[in-house]
Enzyme design. Structure first.
Site, short mmCIF file in Angstrom:
data_model
loop_
_atom_site.label_atom_id
_atom_site.label_comp_id
_atom_site.label_asym_id
_atom_site.label_seq_id
_atom_site.Cartn_x
_atom_site.Cartn_y
_atom_site.Cartn_z
N LYS A 135 8.42 16.08 4.24
CA LYS A 135 8.39 15.77 2.98
C LYS A 135 6.46 16.07 2.60
CE LYS A 135 11.37 12.09 1.98
NZ LYS A 135 12.30 12.52 0.69
N ARG A 187 22.76 10.63 3.77
CA ARG A 187 24.10 10.93 3.74
C ARG A 187 24.77 11.08 5.05
NH1 ARG A 187 23.29 15.82 -0.16
NH2 ARG A 187 21.62 14.48 -0.71
#
Ligand code: BES
Ligand code: ZN
Ligand code: ZN
Length: 641
Positions: A414, A488
């Protein structure tokens, strides 16, 4: 010095008399260790009308303490438009005018005023014990430093006078209507969420804060999807409590305002501040239910319930706010275990399994482990069992929570700006675990299981690489095209594992996607569910808590975008850029076979700047109270789901 008092203030009103006796006893208890009162009292009741009558205190005669006698202080900004000059203001501005104005002010309005000790005495005490002197003063005089919060509803008519709550009315009549007078002369009608403070009105309370509750009986706002009365009470009480905290008032009594649970939530949520790692803490404020004025029989229980709900959310807030080098997977599990231990109090109804790396591997949780292996911090799969129902075989409600204690993005790293916020990427785990701790405290009669895959998402020589293929517990292969879509991956195995308990319903919570932040911001949690009953229950619960939910789609349209995958059965990112929250939910659906499943994307409600007025800036712990309310409803209704 003597206490000049001809009329016992507590005898003015029956309810207040009893309450005052209780308070005096409580105060005596709290001050067991205090020095004996010095030669009389530092609270010098000034004559002129009930509840305090008597001779002129020397401090006032000498021209001191005039500003203490000024009863009203504005907490609203900006100040009201020019109004006729009031003697109260004159007195406040010119304390040196002393007794003459004090007497004039008192006589003009028959305001009962009690005067605290002379300033020198206070300063002397402060100097003797820096930092704690205010509390010290509290324990050495008969003048009580407790605070009182009273609610006032807006008038039905535009600009009409406020209408007190029951407790406000009782307090006002105890003061022969002076509170109402002061409220009227001190500024325009009190607006929703605004406060006004009055000092020296009653010997039991150094200060009284009147808080604006807005229109009475506003009920459920169908456009806003929440109960407006409750939200108004939470906000007003939170603002009042914080004002008392700024004044270092150690103990505050709170008017139930017609909804003791909402009042307690406002007080406890409003005061929360994460200062565990700071040397200088905010002053502690103890809040309790104000019991005068004919409280309802159930108020005490509702107040306690509100405290438990708010403590639950605050637990989630502290876990989320805590830095990632403190709140590691191991530490997270230990804190929850400890909290559950306290909540269950050896009832034998709670079991906690802290599963380690070898268990995770043995279970073939290859998807979860592929994320965990990128970090040196050991992963934990935390499994909580609460048997609240008398029937051990009753299918459990299962909560699953994403527990990424730090999300750097992994190899798909990120940007560094605001990356620190990713310490809260275990918000799903924090909220669902705190909700279960709360359910245990409330002794909810239902079986619950909490599952949280906990690990860090870090870049390293062992981390997932874009294009890697991993195998989940259900045997499905997953192409990891973006290592930042790690939530996920850990949830896939936890969701599949949840089915082994033959649950009544599975609800997962996860700070899953930036797309959810874009879609709804912080207004509501996005809910993706295959069950209308489950949706209805979550929705109804959220109206009550004010921590709202909004239904999102689980269309096949999105499924196609994750199952169209070059190397594996499913891709961990959608084929197109748009609809990121929906493709993430569609990915999770690949690991769900039960017909009662809801996925809550809580990325948008992860933190608070100032959107929720009763939460300070920081990690929000949302939607813990909605999960608790939802579980409460399910425990009462065993048929609909
Ligand atoms: N933890 C983030 C999502 C997030 C973003 C939570 C902002 C709270 C605030 C998640 O792991 C993530 O990075 N998701 C990616 C997925 C994308 C790569 C498909 C995202 O949403 O950008
Ligand atoms: Zn991520
Ligand atoms: Zn994440």
């Amino acid at each position: 010095m003597h206490v000049y008092s001809e009329v016992n203030p507590t005898a003015v009103n029956g309810a207040y008399s009893q309450e005052s006796a209780r308070r005096t006893a409580a105060r005596a208890c709290r001050s067991e260790r205090r020095a004996p009162p010095r030669g009389g009292s530092e609270a010098l009741p000034l004559g002129g009308g009930p509840p305090h009558r008597g001779r002129l205190p020397p401090a006032i005669a000498a021209g001191r303490g005039g500003d203490h006698a000024a009863a009203a202080g504005q907490a609203e900004a900006p100040p009201p438009a020019p109004r006729p000059r009031s003697h109260g203001r004159l007195l406040r501005l010119c304390p040196q005018r002393g007794y003459r104005e004090a007497a004039f002010w008192r006589n003009a309005l028959s305001v009962p005023i009690s005067i605290p000790p002379p300033l020198e005495v206070v300063l002397e005490k402060r100097a003797a014990e820096p930092g704690r002197a205010f509390q010290n003063w509290h324990h050495t005089g008969s003048w009580c430093l407790d605070g009182l919060i009273l609610g006032a509803f807006a008038s039905e008519t535009e600009d009409g006078p406020c209408q007190f709550t029951k407790a406000g009315e009782a307090f006002n009549s105890c003061l022969s209507g002076k509170l109402k007078e002061l409220l009227a002369i001190s500024g325009p009608p009190l607006k929703k969420g605004k406060t006004r403070i009055f000092h020296g009105l009653h010997q039991d309370f150094s200060s009284v804060i009147v808080v604006g509750l807005g229109k009475k009986g506003a009920g459920v706002n169908k456009h806003e999807n929440w109960n407006e009365d409750k939200e108004n009470i939470r906000t007003a009480v939170a603002v009042g409590c914080r004002q008392f905290q700024d004044l270092e008032v150690p103990c505050v009594e709170v008017d139930p305002c017609g909804d003791a649970q909402a009042a307690a939530e406002g007080a406890i949520l409003g005061l929360f501040d994460y200062d565990e790692l700071k040397t200088k803490k905010k002053p502690k404020v103890e809040v309790q239910l104000h019991k005068s004025g004919g409280i309802e029989a159930q108020d005490e229980d509702l107040w306690k319930k509100g405290c438990i709900y708010a403590d639950g959310q605050n637990l989630a807030r502290s876990l989320m706010e805590g830095p990632a080098n403190y709140i590691t997977p191991t530490r997270f599990a230990a804190i929850i275990k400890e909290e559950l231990g306290k909540a269950a109090a050896q009832s034998g109804k709670v079991t906690v399994h802290t599963r380690d790396k070898s268990w995770i591997e043995a279970q073939k949780m290859g998807s979860f482990f592929s994320v965990a292996k990128g970090s040196d911090e050991p992963p934990v799969f935390l499994e909580i069992h609460y048997q609240g129902s008398n029937d051990a075989s009753e299918p459990p409600l299962i909560f699953v929570g994403k527990g990424i204690t730090f999300d750097s993005g992994g190899i798909s790293i990120k940007p560094s700006a605001n990356m620190d916020a990713m310490r809260a990427d275990m918000g799903g785990a924090a909220t669902i675990s705190s909700a279960i701790v709360t359910a245990v405290k409330l002794k909810l009669p239902l079986n619950m299981i909490g599952l949280t895959p906990l690990c860090e998402n870090m870049p390293s020589g062992r981390a997932n690489k874009p294009g890697d293929v991993v195998t989940a517990m259900n045997g499905k292969t997953i192409q990891v095209d973006n290592t930042d879509a790690e939530g996920r991956l850990v949830l896939a195995d936890a969701l599949f594992y949840a089915h082994s308990f033959k649950p009544r319903a599975i609800v997962d919570a996860a700070t899953l996607t930036g797309a959810m932040v874009t879609a709804l911001g912080s207004a509501a949690t996005g809910v993706f569910t295959n069950s209308c009953q489950l949706w209805n229950q979550l929705y109804e619960a959220s109206i009550v808590t004010g921590d709202r939910v909004w239904r999102m789609p689980l269309f096949e349209h999105y499924t196609k975008q994750v199952t169209d995958c070059q190397l594996a059965d499913v891709n961990n990112v959608g084929k197109y850029k748009s609809g990121g929250a929906c493709t993430a939910a569609a990915f999770l659906k690949e690991f769900v076979t039960i017909s009662n499943w809801a996925h809550l994307d809580i990325a948008g409600v992860m933190d608070n700047i100032d959107e929720v007025p009763y939460l300070r800036k920081g990690m929000a712990g949302r939607p813990t109270r909605t999960l608790v309310e939802f579980a409460t409803r399910l425990s009462q209704d065993k048929k609909s789901i």
